[in-house]
Structure formats: C-alpha cells, structure tokens
Design a protein around this motif. Structure first.
Motif, short mmCIF file in Angstrom:
data_model
loop_
_atom_site.label_atom_id
_atom_site.label_comp_id
_atom_site.label_asym_id
_atom_site.label_seq_id
_atom_site.Cartn_x
_atom_site.Cartn_y
_atom_site.Cartn_z
N HIS A 1 -8.48 -1.23 -8.22
CA HIS A 1 -8.46 -2.66 -6.53
C HIS A 1 -8.36 -1.64 -6.39
O HIS A 1 -5.99 -0.74 -5.76
CB HIS A 1 -7.31 -2.83 -6.97
CG HIS A 1 -7.15 -4.38 -7.85
ND1 HIS A 1 -8.36 -5.20 -7.18
CD2 HIS A 1 -7.67 -4.41 -9.24
CE1 HIS A 1 -8.57 -5.88 -8.33
NE2 HIS A 1 -7.48 -5.69 -9.70
N PRO A 2 -8.42 0.02 -5.52
CA PRO A 2 -8.33 1.09 -4.99
C PRO A 2 -7.69 0.78 -3.06
O PRO A 2 -7.29 1.90 -2.76
CB PRO A 2 -9.28 1.64 -4.99
CG PRO A 2 -10.89 0.23 -4.94
CD PRO A 2 -10.19 -0.36 -5.49
N GLU A 3 -7.93 -0.30 -2.65
CA GLU A 3 -7.59 -1.16 -2.02
C GLU A 3 -5.96 -0.37 -1.72
O GLU A 3 -5.24 -0.69 -0.63
CB GLU A 3 -8.01 -1.96 -0.97
CG GLU A 3 -6.73 -3.38 -2.17
CD GLU A 3 -7.99 -3.44 -3.25
OE1 GLU A 3 -7.15 -4.30 -3.99
OE2 GLU A 3 -8.96 -2.31 -4.04
N ARG A 4 -5.18 -0.71 -2.63
CA ARG A 4 -4.05 -0.30 -2.26
C ARG A 4 -3.41 0.94 -2.10
O ARG A 4 -2.09 1.16 -2.19
CB ARG A 4 -2.92 -1.11 -3.71
CG ARG A 4 -3.20 -2.04 -3.92
CD ARG A 4 -1.76 -2.89 -4.60
NE ARG A 4 -2.05 -3.96 -4.88
CZ ARG A 4 -2.44 -5.14 -5.32
NH1 ARG A 4 -3.12 -4.27 -6.73
NH2 ARG A 4 -2.21 -5.92 -5.57
N VAL A 5 -4.64 2.26 -2.13
CA VAL A 5 -4.44 3.49 -2.28
C VAL A 5 -4.67 3.85 -0.64
O VAL A 5 -5.87 4.08 -0.60
CB VAL A 5 -4.78 4.56 -2.91
CG1 VAL A 5 -4.09 5.86 -3.05
CG2 VAL A 5 -3.81 3.93 -4.79
N VAL A 6 -3.72 4.39 0.14
CA VAL A 6 -4.29 5.23 1.63
C VAL A 6 -4.72 6.35 1.08
O VAL A 6 -3.70 7.18 1.04
CB VAL A 6 -3.35 4.70 2.78
CG1 VAL A 6 -3.70 5.30 4.07
CG2 VAL A 6 -3.46 2.85 2.47
N THR B 1 0.72 -1.13 0.53
CA THR B 1 0.02 -0.49 -0.12
C THR B 1 0.67 0.90 0.20
O THR B 1 1.77 1.46 0.89
CB THR B 1 -1.08 -0.23 1.10
OG1 THR B 1 -0.01 0.13 2.92
CG2 THR B 1 -1.72 -1.28 1.40
N VAL B 2 0.16 1.93 -0.47
CA VAL B 2 0.83 3.76 -0.19
C VAL B 2 0.07 4.49 -0.46
O VAL B 2 -1.22 4.54 -0.50
CB VAL B 2 1.62 4.12 -2.42
CG1 VAL B 2 1.05 3.83 -2.79
CG2 VAL B 2 2.72 5.26 -2.11
N LYS B 3 0.40 5.83 0.56
CA LYS B 3 -0.87 6.84 1.14
C LYS B 3 -0.47 8.52 -0.37
O LYS B 3 0.51 7.38 -1.04
CB LYS B 3 0.08 8.16 1.77
CG LYS B 3 0.22 6.75 3.37
CD LYS B 3 0.61 7.46 4.17
CE LYS B 3 0.85 7.44 5.64
NZ LYS B 3 1.07 7.84 6.54
#
Length: 266
Positions: free
Chosen positions: A256-261, A130-132
């Motif tokens: 797959h938006p779960e990887r962007v915090v 994940t990445v902010k």
C-alpha cells in the motif's frame, strides 16, 4: 521488581586482542510478570520493568480482550511481587480463545493466514493517513537517538507511536512485542486515536506486529529492519502499509505505497 530501573551493573572479563581485563558493564534487566484478569491467572510474560500498566493495557487491547477504554475498569501493578491485577467490565469470549490455534484459509488461497482464533476477525484498516518519506527518515533518526538503554546495553528494542510530525510515545523493552504493546497501551489509556498515527520500531516486522496494528486501526508500520512474507501477505489483506529498512537516505515500501508521499526534493 524495581520499577523503572532498566539496567544493572555486572562484573565481566573483557578480552581485547590478547589482553584480558576485569571491568564493570551495564546489562538490561529482565523480569517476569503474571497478569491476573478478573481474579483469574491469565498469562505470565517477561519484560523490562517499566510502564507495566501500559504494557498490560496494550497486551489486552491487541489480544482483543478489550476494545474500548470503558471496557477496562483498572490495572493494579504490584512490582515487588511481579503481579498485575486487571479488571474489565465483563468477561470477553476472547479470553477463552486466547492462544487457541486457527487454521482458517484466507481469500480462497488455502493459506493459513491467522494462526490464533482471536486474530481471525480482524478487518481491513480504513484510514486516509499519509506521511512524507523525509518525515519517516527524520522520525526514525529521532527514535534511534532516544534509545538510551540500547546505547548503554545493546539489549533492548525500541518502539514509537508517531504523527507525521512528532513522536508521541516511545518505549524500550527486551521484547519488541512488549515495546509495541507499551506504546499502544499508553495511547489507549490516554484516549489517543490511532487512525492518523504510525508505529515505528527497531525490530523485525512479523505477522504478530501486523495483528497488533490492525487490531487498533494503525494504518502504517515502519522499521529499520525487515518484514516477513506472512506479515506482508497479511498487511496486503488488511490494508496496512509496511515500510522496512529505513536507513539514512533509503527505505523500502512493501505494501500500500499510496500512504508514503515521495518528497519533491530528496
């Protein structure tokens, strides 16, 4: 072919309003290279004349010709002749399938998802990375600041391989595909893992870009530009996060938006 010299000076006539002046300007260099794979002529491409070893390694990697560092015995670049000799442990069936068309349907929808035979065996990327959003924006600004050849010529694309905190590799090239191959190839040669990294680029996210990152297991691809519909369809199937139109205070998350915090305070 002068290694590492990416620009050259030319004379031009510049018109401003009704005033015509003769001036010097910088333009980006473009050179052909021919890859010989295991002593057989394989492919000729045009590129910017830098990091040719990384370009060739990345190209062989994303085309499925090599899959592991031990598969590659060596790369010899002959810049003056425009030749590169690459040697692998053994011939790969992917060599004979290179650029052969594939019209296999995907997920029962009857849609031609993978155009080439070498792409049909790709598997979904498995990564918990994940990445902010704030980190994406900051690294994109840093990538743009490193594009010195683009600033002087306007003639290159830039690509970077990043962790959530920093840019590990950055290359410019006349071709956006080449720039991505260079960063992936350099990481491959250095033995850097891909499943906790992301690719950041300046150009369009096309289906070919999705194939490249899927081949090495990069879970996230980001650009200041747009994706194509086929790229998004493939990214959904291959569990890859696509982020586009990264501009200052905004970005679009397509898959797959779960990887962007999303930061608490933006």
């Amino acid at each position: 072919m002068q290694q590492e010299k990416l620009t050259t000076e030319v004379q031009l006539f510049r018109l401003r309003g009704n005033s015509l002046t003769q001036e010097q300007d910088e333009v980006v260099r473009e050179v052909p290279i021919t890859i010989f794979l295991n002593d057989q002529e394989f492919v000729t491409m045009v590129c910017s004349p830098s990091a040719i070893d990384a370009l060739v390694a990345g190209f062989l990697l994303v085309e499925g010709i090599i899959t592991d560092r031990k598969d590659l015995l060596g790369i010899k670049v002959l810049p003056e002749e425009g030749f590169v000799w690459a040697e692998t442990v053994q011939s790969n069936p992917a060599e004979s399938l290179f650029l052969k068309r594939c019209l296999a349907s995907c997920c029962g929808r009857g849609r031609s998802t993978f155009y080439f035979m070498n792409d049909a065996g790709l598997k979904p990327v498995e990564a918990n990375f994940t990445v902010k959003a704030s980190q994406i924006k900051a690294l994109n600004e840093r990538r743009e600041s490193q594009g010195l050849v683009f600033k002087s010529t306007g003639g290159t694309h830039g690509a970077a391989l990043c962790t959530a905190q920093e840019i590990l590799y950055f290359y410019e090239d006349i071709g956006r595909h080449n720039a991505v191959d260079k960063v992936l190839g350099r990481a491959f040669l250095d033995g850097v893992p891909f499943n906790d990294k992301f690719v950041l680029l300046s150009g369009r996210i096309s289906s070919e870009m999705i194939v490249k990152v899927a081949r090495v297991g990069v879970p996230l691809i980001i650009s200041r530009s747009a994706p194509t519909d086929l790229a998004l369809n493939m990214a959904n199937s291959l569990n890859i996060t696509v982020v586009g139109f990264v501009r200052q205070d905004r970005l679009n998350i397509y898959t797959h938006p779960e990887r962007v915090v999303i930061d608490d305070k933006e």
